[in-house]
Design a protein around this motif. Structure first.
Motif, PDB file in Angstrom:
ATOM      1  N   LYS A 135      -9.050  47.687 -21.986  1.00 33.42           N
ATOM      2  CA  LYS A 135      -8.350  46.654 -23.313  1.00 33.42           C
ATOM      3  C   LYS A 135      -6.816  46.694 -22.336  1.00 33.42           C
ATOM      4  CE  LYS A 135      -9.918  49.934 -27.293  1.00 33.42           C
ATOM      5  NZ  LYS A 135     -10.989  48.793 -27.889  1.00 33.42           N
ATOM      6  N   GLY A 136      -6.424  46.676 -21.658  1.00 30.09           N
ATOM      7  CA  GLY A 136      -5.191  45.831 -21.268  1.00 30.09           C
ATOM      8  C   GLY A 136      -3.800  46.320 -21.688  1.00 30.09           C
ATOM      9  N   LEU A 137      -3.844  47.697 -22.632  1.00 32.86           N
ATOM     10  CA  LEU A 137      -2.851  48.721 -23.036  1.00 32.86           C
ATOM     11  C   LEU A 137      -1.681  49.489 -22.922  1.00 32.86           C
ATOM     12  CD1 LEU A 137      -4.969  48.750 -26.382  1.00 32.86           C
ATOM     13  CD2 LEU A 137      -2.623  47.062 -26.532  1.00 32.86           C
ATOM     14  N   MET A 138      -2.713  50.197 -21.612  1.00 32.36           N
ATOM     15  CA  MET A 138      -1.407  50.634 -21.492  1.00 32.36           C
ATOM     16  C   MET A 138      -0.149  51.262 -20.469  1.00 32.36           C
ATOM     17  SD  MET A 138      -2.807  54.068 -20.410  1.00 32.36           S
ATOM     18  CE  MET A 138      -2.025  55.438 -19.318  1.00 32.36           C
ATOM     19  N   PRO A 139       0.745  51.225 -20.914  1.00 29.33           N
ATOM     20  CA  PRO A 139       2.275  50.587 -20.918  1.00 29.33           C
ATOM     21  C   PRO A 139       2.189  50.722 -19.153  1.00 29.33           C
ATOM     22  CG  PRO A 139       2.115  52.998 -22.586  1.00 29.33           C
ATOM     23  CD  PRO A 139       0.983  53.139 -21.850  1.00 29.33           C
ATOM     24  N   ASN A 140       3.570  50.073 -19.099  1.00 28.71           N
ATOM     25  CA  ASN A 140       3.724  49.616 -17.151  1.00 28.71           C
ATOM     26  C   ASN A 140       4.878  49.198 -17.088  1.00 28.71           C
ATOM     27  OD1 ASN A 140       3.526  47.850 -15.598  1.00 28.71           O
ATOM     28  ND2 ASN A 140       2.019  48.794 -14.916  1.00 28.71           N
ATOM     29  N   PRO A 141       6.001  49.998 -16.288  1.00 24.89           N
ATOM     30  CA  PRO A 141       7.757  49.589 -16.111  1.00 24.89           C
ATOM     31  C   PRO A 141       7.454  48.607 -15.770  1.00 24.89           C
ATOM     32  CG  PRO A 141       6.422  51.561 -15.213  1.00 24.89           C
ATOM     33  CD  PRO A 141       5.172  50.708 -14.886  1.00 24.89           C
ATOM     34  N   LYS A 142       6.346  47.830 -15.080  1.00 22.56           N
ATOM     35  CA  LYS A 142       6.726  46.007 -14.479  1.00 22.56           C
ATOM     36  C   LYS A 142       6.795  45.109 -15.946  1.00 22.56           C
ATOM     37  CE  LYS A 142       4.308  46.298  -9.920  1.00 22.56           C
ATOM     38  NZ  LYS A 142       3.620  45.763  -9.299  1.00 22.56           N
ATOM     39  N   SER A 143       5.539  46.027 -17.160  1.00 24.18           N
ATOM     40  CA  SER A 143       5.870  44.572 -18.086  1.00 24.18           C
ATOM     41  C   SER A 143       7.102  45.772 -18.936  1.00 24.18           C
ATOM     42  CB  SER A 143       4.341  45.177 -18.777  1.00 24.18           C
ATOM     43  OG  SER A 143       4.261  45.685 -19.323  1.00 24.18           O
ATOM     44  N   GLY A 144       7.617  46.241 -18.373  1.00 25.30           N
ATOM     45  CA  GLY A 144       9.134  46.895 -19.602  1.00 25.30           C
ATOM     46  C   GLY A 144       8.451  47.678 -21.102  1.00 25.30           C
ATOM     47  N   THR A 145       6.971  47.682 -20.627  1.00 23.36           N
ATOM     48  CA  THR A 145       6.689  49.119 -21.359  1.00 23.36           C
ATOM     49  C   THR A 145       7.266  50.270 -21.567  1.00 23.36           C
ATOM     50  OG1 THR A 145       4.746  48.263 -20.789  1.00 23.36           O
ATOM     51  CG2 THR A 145       5.437  46.996 -22.695  1.00 23.36           C
ATOM     52  N   VAL A 146       7.302  50.583 -20.271  1.00 30.59           N
ATOM     53  CA  VAL A 146       7.866  52.288 -19.907  1.00 30.59           C
ATOM     54  C   VAL A 146       8.706  52.447 -19.769  1.00 30.59           C
ATOM     55  CG1 VAL A 146       7.270  54.229 -18.772  1.00 30.59           C
ATOM     56  CG2 VAL A 146       5.207  52.859 -19.489  1.00 30.59           C
ATOM     57  N   THR A 147       9.886  52.862 -21.108  1.00 35.48           N
ATOM     58  CA  THR A 147      10.857  52.688 -20.971  1.00 35.48           C
ATOM     59  C   THR A 147      11.744  53.076 -21.749  1.00 35.48           C
ATOM     60  OG1 THR A 147      13.623  50.664 -21.491  1.00 35.48           O
ATOM     61  CG2 THR A 147      11.391  50.881 -22.323  1.00 35.48           C
ATOM     62  N   PHE A 148      13.254  53.608 -21.423  1.00 39.25           N
ATOM     63  CA  PHE A 148      13.556  54.258 -22.314  1.00 39.25           C
ATOM     64  C   PHE A 148      14.325  54.114 -23.270  1.00 39.25           C
ATOM     65  CE2 PHE A 148      13.604  58.275 -19.182  1.00 39.25           C
ATOM     66  CZ  PHE A 148      13.121  59.364 -19.983  1.00 39.25           C
ATOM     67  N   GLU A 149      14.273  52.776 -22.869  1.00 38.81           N
ATOM     68  CA  GLU A 149      15.331  51.320 -23.766  1.00 38.81           C
ATOM     69  C   GLU A 149      14.812  50.831 -25.038  1.00 38.81           C
ATOM     70  OE1 GLU A 149      17.600  48.058 -21.560  1.00 38.81           O
ATOM     71  OE2 GLU A 149      18.007  49.120 -19.738  1.00 38.81           O
ATOM     72  N   VAL A 150      14.037  51.991 -26.118  1.00 35.78           N
ATOM     73  CA  VAL A 150      12.963  51.565 -26.802  1.00 35.78           C
ATOM     74  C   VAL A 150      13.084  49.671 -27.444  1.00 35.78           C
ATOM     75  CG1 VAL A 150      11.881  52.690 -28.528  1.00 35.78           C
ATOM     76  CG2 VAL A 150      12.123  53.857 -26.268  1.00 35.78           C
ATOM     77  N   GLU A 151      14.847  51.048 -28.214  1.00 36.36           N
ATOM     78  CA  GLU A 151      15.086  49.916 -28.880  1.00 36.36           C
ATOM     79  C   GLU A 151      14.951  48.346 -28.253  1.00 36.36           C
ATOM     80  OE1 GLU A 151      18.678  47.704 -31.908  1.00 36.36           O
ATOM     81  OE2 GLU A 151      19.042  49.988 -30.941  1.00 36.36           O
TER      82      GLU A 151
END
Length: 232
Positions: A135-151
């Motif tokens: 579904k293209g929903l997997m978090p990925n560091p390249k798209s900034g969705t795997v991060t400790f900077e959640v806010e």
């Protein structure tokens, strides 16, 4: 070929299908040709001269559009500890861990548009790879969705951050706003996107990078943009 409706045929008369337009003219035509009774989404479809089967020719990233997309996106965050509160305060729609994994696996629940995860949660989220991946929903560091900077991640998504990535036919499909934005805002969003895609050109890409570009509204005809005049 299915018979097109009267509105579509009227709109199509405005556009020369064989022509390639400059960015500004193309998006003005898209706005003029949008005749539906709802606020249509405007999308860009960009075919690149790369081969997505090769890892060194992947084109993927994320960009915050200056005027957003006109769509409020629901965000699911996988986090624990103090990051849970941070996600909630930033406006995440759902925050959890094992409970969210169970909900997705057992209830086939997908009431979200974007998934963000802190790196320490990726072992858990990895169990959902089979369902989130297609579904293209997997978090990925390249798209900034795997991060400790959640806010930051949540706020950017809510502000109109879009992800761009190649499909199997080497085309990127990205929403760039709504017809109601008007041509000027759509042009700014489109140029921001194209600037990012041009900068993301892989070193391994040979020959013409921007093969073809079409902009279109949900129900309207496609308008071709001249790849050599994209940033004019």
């Amino acid at each position: 070929m299915p018979k097109r409706g009267k509105r579509y045929q009227e709109s199509a008369k405005l556009i020369d299908r064989t022509a390639q337009y400059g960015t500004e003219e193309a998006l003005k035509l898209v706005v003029d040709a949008a005749k539906a009774k709802f606020d249509e989404t405007v999308e860009a479809h960009i075919k690149l001269g790369v081969d997505s089967r090769h890892a060194d020719q992947q084109v993927r990233g994320a960009i915050v559009l200056p005027h957003g997309t006109g769509k409020t996106r629901k965000v699911l965050v996988f986090a624990k500890g103090e990051k849970v509160k941070e996600a909630e305060n930033a406006g995440a729609d759902y925050v959890g861990a094992e409970d969210m994994v169970q909900k997705i696996q057992k209830e086939n629940w997908f009431d979200f548009d974007v998934v963000v995860a802190t790196p320490d949660m990726m072992g858990l989220v990895g169990r959902l790879g089979r369902v989130l991946g297609p579904k293209g929903l997997m978090p990925n560091p390249k798209s900034g969705t795997v991060t400790f900077e959640v806010e930051k991640a949540v706020k950017e998504i809510k502000a109109g951050k879009v992800e761009y990535r190649l499909d199997k036919t080497n085309i990127i499909h990205v929403p760039i706003g709504k017809v109601s934005f008007g041509a000027e805002k759509l042009i700014e969003n489109f140029k921001t996107l194209m600037d990012a895609i041009i900068k993301a050109k892989p070193a391994a890409a040979k020959g013409q990078y921007l093969k073809s570009i079409t902009v279109t509204s949900t129900m309207g005809p496609g308008v071709k943009v001249n790849p050599t005049k994209v940033m004019d």
